[in-house]
Motif scaffolding. Structure first.
Motif, short mmCIF file in Angstrom:
data_model
loop_
_atom_site.label_atom_id
_atom_site.label_comp_id
_atom_site.label_asym_id
_atom_site.label_seq_id
_atom_site.Cartn_x
_atom_site.Cartn_y
_atom_site.Cartn_z
N ILE A 34 0.91 -1.08 0.07
CA ILE A 34 -0.05 -0.06 0.01
C ILE A 34 0.84 1.28 0.08
CG2 ILE A 34 -1.64 1.27 1.39
CD1 ILE A 34 -2.85 -1.34 2.36
N ALA A 35 1.91 1.14 0.61
CA ALA A 35 2.82 2.43 0.99
C ALA A 35 3.56 2.57 -0.34
CB ALA A 35 3.88 2.19 2.14
N LEU A 36 3.88 1.60 -1.07
CA LEU A 36 4.47 1.73 -2.60
C LEU A 36 3.54 2.43 -3.42
CD1 LEU A 36 6.53 -1.52 -3.10
CD2 LEU A 36 7.39 0.86 -3.26
N VAL A 37 2.40 1.85 -3.38
CA VAL A 37 1.50 2.62 -4.40
C VAL A 37 1.05 4.04 -4.30
CG1 VAL A 37 -1.03 2.30 -5.25
CG2 VAL A 37 0.29 0.17 -4.90
N VAL A 38 0.99 4.10 -2.63
CA VAL A 38 0.43 5.55 -2.16
C VAL A 38 1.74 6.69 -2.85
CG1 VAL A 38 0.23 7.26 -0.40
CG2 VAL A 38 -0.88 5.11 -0.66
N CYS A 39 2.85 6.20 -2.42
CA CYS A 39 4.11 6.81 -2.82
C CYS A 39 4.50 6.80 -4.09
CB CYS A 39 5.39 6.29 -1.96
SG CYS A 39 5.33 6.29 -0.45
N THR A 40 4.41 5.92 -5.09
CA THR A 40 4.37 6.00 -6.44
C THR A 40 3.44 7.18 -6.91
OG1 THR A 40 4.55 3.64 -6.57
CG2 THR A 40 4.27 4.82 -8.56
N GLY A 41 1.99 7.24 -6.46
CA GLY A 41 1.26 8.33 -6.91
C GLY A 41 1.78 9.63 -6.66
#
Lengths: 510, 163
Positions: A34-41
């Motif tokens: 989840i953190a990866l997806v949010v940070c990618t955003g």
């Protein structure tokens, strides 16, 4: 705990607080995806500022790489033991990992075909990509928690991004209408959901589904009524998000008005999230018989009829539609009904029916829905888009590859044997029989036959010659769209051919 | 007790002002006063954090938005808005009084049992809330920040006219 605080004289406060609320156990890998997806955003948003004008390739590339790593971090945890961390807010089990992987896949496929379409519609906003990523993170949060607070926050992250995305095409009234309708009704449904959660909390003093389940006591009348009222309100909220009849009224309008790539994500990603939350809620709302009346004996009949209504109404209304996106919208309602049958079969008899069916059906549904919407998105050009059946006319001359894929998607949506749609329906049918839900199995079979008519209509429209084309020639195929079509169509067959190894890998035993 | 009486009188007067003023701006300002005084009632009940939140969220954010909207709508001068006398008004008053009665009958008995109608020291204090927020609820707290980010980016995307 609070008596402890009451004796505080200022100096001892910090110490007493530390004793009352110790730091929770923290398991970083379980929030990494989840953190990866949010940070990618977030980083994609910065890339959007720095990019050369009107060129989104860097953002797309970056988003896809981020999603790839999120998927990698998910698959690497498949062997890890189940555990809850962050004070019971994050749960890692097979279901959460698998559903998150599906969401990541759906997001990747949507992003892949979006650029060409957004360019053809003259709305190539770079903010689209971060918002889709955040929306996906919301769906992932919903799947990875047994805490109602997290499920609610996940729904909000998912929906608020979608409200904005639905209204992204600001020059079109249809898009604005779609966003406003979705927003108003969605906010209303969220309020119902929250109200239900408040009742559950009031009755049990906990937001955690396991604690709620163990608090069930049918003999205390006041408690039982509060729980049932809360459960009803929560089901209302989730049924809205998952588009069950009679909470489906928004679906066709919103699907029709929103930009087609957003519709694809809505139909697949948002539905996966809602189904995951529903699965969690329902499988936690089952209780033992020795307490007297079980919890599920109250809500099961309601959902039984909702499943029948959803399948039947979705398919019947789809028969008379004149717009491809509306037809696919009603078709997605019908498919939501099929998935609900799968979930009910599992809840009714968890020993015999595992999570395999639901996961497989969601996977195959996502592939065929995104693929179908991707092909429909070909009708956009020069800022205009026609989505009526006539607008598909002559498509087979302009892009035979897309039409070839469309046939695969349609075949799978109908459920014709070698495709994944057939096996998904077959599995749900078997599960329904295995857990004594014979009527649902029969309704499902009848509805599959009904749906043939309008699905074939979509495929047929692509083969009719265009006579005095009403809309401009559709945009040529672009690389991203071709890749999406190829992946979806290939995937539909691949998941059938590799059925056993795939299911072993995804959910353990099928 | 005297502090409470003064605060309560001001709050009630401000609340009456909200209803009785015919100009929307004046009503809104009265509502600001009401919320502000309410925050002080929370303070004397030993609920500092609740009071501060009341000032920041209601008085600060929500009421300023109210005023913005009223001013942006540009309602012009207060219009003479004659209320017609009809049975519905009476009916409305009746229902309102009945609702107030129902709520009061439920609340008053509970209040009577308590001789100390204020929170214990440390209960709901900023330290306690902070501690809970950053231990047990740290993940929802972070997720809520993502939600705010979505809201900001989304509203900019919807509001900007040119690329």
């Amino acid at each position: 705990m609070y008596n402890l605080l009451a004796q505080t004289d200022g100096n001892g406060l910090a110490k007493r607080l530390a004793e009352a609320f110790p730091p929770p156990t923290i398991d970083w890998p379980s929030i990494l995806p989840i953190a990866l997806v949010v940070c990618t955003g977030i980083v994609a948003l910065i890339v959007e500022m720095l990019r050369p004008r009107q060129n989104n390739n860097a953002i797309i590339g970056f988003s896809l790489v981020g999603l790839f790593f999120a998927g990698l971090s998910l698959t690497s945890q498949f062997a890890s033991p189940d555990l809850e961390s962050f004070g019971g807010m994050v749960l890692r089990d097979r279901f959460s990992l698998t559903i998150q992987l599906l969401v990541v896949m759906v997001t990747g496929l949507t992003i892949l075909f979006s650029d060409g379409y957004l360019r053809a519609k003259r709305i190539p906003f770079g903010e689209f990509y971060p918002l889709v990523l955040w929306s996906a993170s919301g769906a992932m949060m919903m799947a990875s928690s047994k805490n109602l607070l997290m499920i609610f926050l996940g729904i909000e992250v998912l929906s608020i991004s979608l409200y904005v995305l639905a209204g992204m095409s600001k020059t079109e009234t249809k898009s604005e209408e779609s966003a406003l309708k979705y927003f108003l009704l969605g906010a209303f449904a969220s309020a119902f959901l929250l109200y239900g959660i408040a009742f559950m909390y009031g009755a049990t003093g906990s937001l955690h589904l396991d604690a709620i389940r163990s608090a069930w006591n049918p003999n205390d009348e006041a408690f039982r009524n509060m729980m049932l009222f809360g459960m009803g309100l929560m089901l209302f909220g989730l049924a809205f998000k998952a588009a069950f009849v009679p909470f489906h009224q928004w679906t066709p309008d919103v699907y029709q008005g929103a930009p087609t790539n957003v519709t694809a994500f809505m139909a697949a990603g948002s539905k996966i999230g809602a189904m995951a939350a529903l699965w969690r809620l329902l499988s936690a709302s089952t209780t033992n018989v020795d307490l007297g009346a079980t919890f599920q004996s109250y809500w099961m009949p309601a959902l039984f009829w909702i499943a029948i209504l959803t399948m039947t109404v979705g398919n019947l209304v789809a028969l008379v539609q004149k717009d491809v996106k509306r037809t696919l919208g009603y078709s997605s309602i019908a498919h939501a009904g099929y998935i609900l049958v799968g979930i009910l079969a599992h809840v009714n008899n968890p020993e015999k029916v595992g999570i395999g069916t639901t996961v497989f059906y969601l996977l195959s549904y996502s592939l065929m829905t995104i693929g179908a919407f991707a092909v429909v998105s070909l009708t956009a050009k020069n800022g205009k888009e026609g989505t009526r059946f006539e607008d598909l006319h002559g498509l087979w001359k302009r892009s035979p590859f897309a039409v070839g894929c469309l046939i695969v998607f349609v075949a799978s949506l109908i459920g014709i044997p070698p495709t994944s749609g057939f096996f998904g329906k077959l599995m749900i049918f078997n599960d329904a029989l295995a857990s004594d839900l014979m009527p649902l199995a029969i309704v499902l079979a009848v509805n599959s036959v009904l749906s043939v008519y309008y699905y074939v209509g979509i495929a047929k429209a692509a083969f009719v010659d265009a006579e005095g084309a009403r809309t401009p020639e559709s945009a040529p195929m672009n690389l991203g769209l071709a890749a999406t079509c190829l992946l979806c169509a290939g995937g539909i067959f691949a998941v059938v051919i590799l059925f056993n190894p795939l299911m072993n890998w995804l959910v353990g035993a099928p | 007790m005297t502090t409470f009486t003064v605060l309560a009188i001001v709050a009630v007067l401000a609340a009456l002002g909200v209803v009785l003023f015919s100009s929307p701006v004046r009503s809104a300002i009265c509502l600001v006063v009401n919320f502000f005084v309410l925050a002080f009632v929370y303070f004397i009940l030993n609920a500092e954090l609740l009071g501060i939140t009341q000032i920041i969220v209601y008085t600060g954010a929500i009421m300023v938005l109210f005023l913005f909207v009223i001013m942006l709508l540009n309602l012009g001068g207060p219009q003479a808005w004659k209320e017609r006398r009809e049975f519905r008004t009476v009916l409305g008053f009746g229902f309102g009084a009945a609702l107030a009665g129902v709520i009061a009958s439920q609340l008053i008995t509970h209040f009577r049992e308590h001789s100390r109608p204020f929170a214990d020291d440390g209960y709901g204090s900023p330290q306690a809330i902070g501690r809970v927020l950053f231990t047990q609820y740290v993940w929802p707290f972070e997720v809520a920040s993502v939600l705010l980010l979505v809201g900001i980016v989304g509203s900019i995307l919807l509001a900007k006219r040119k690329l």
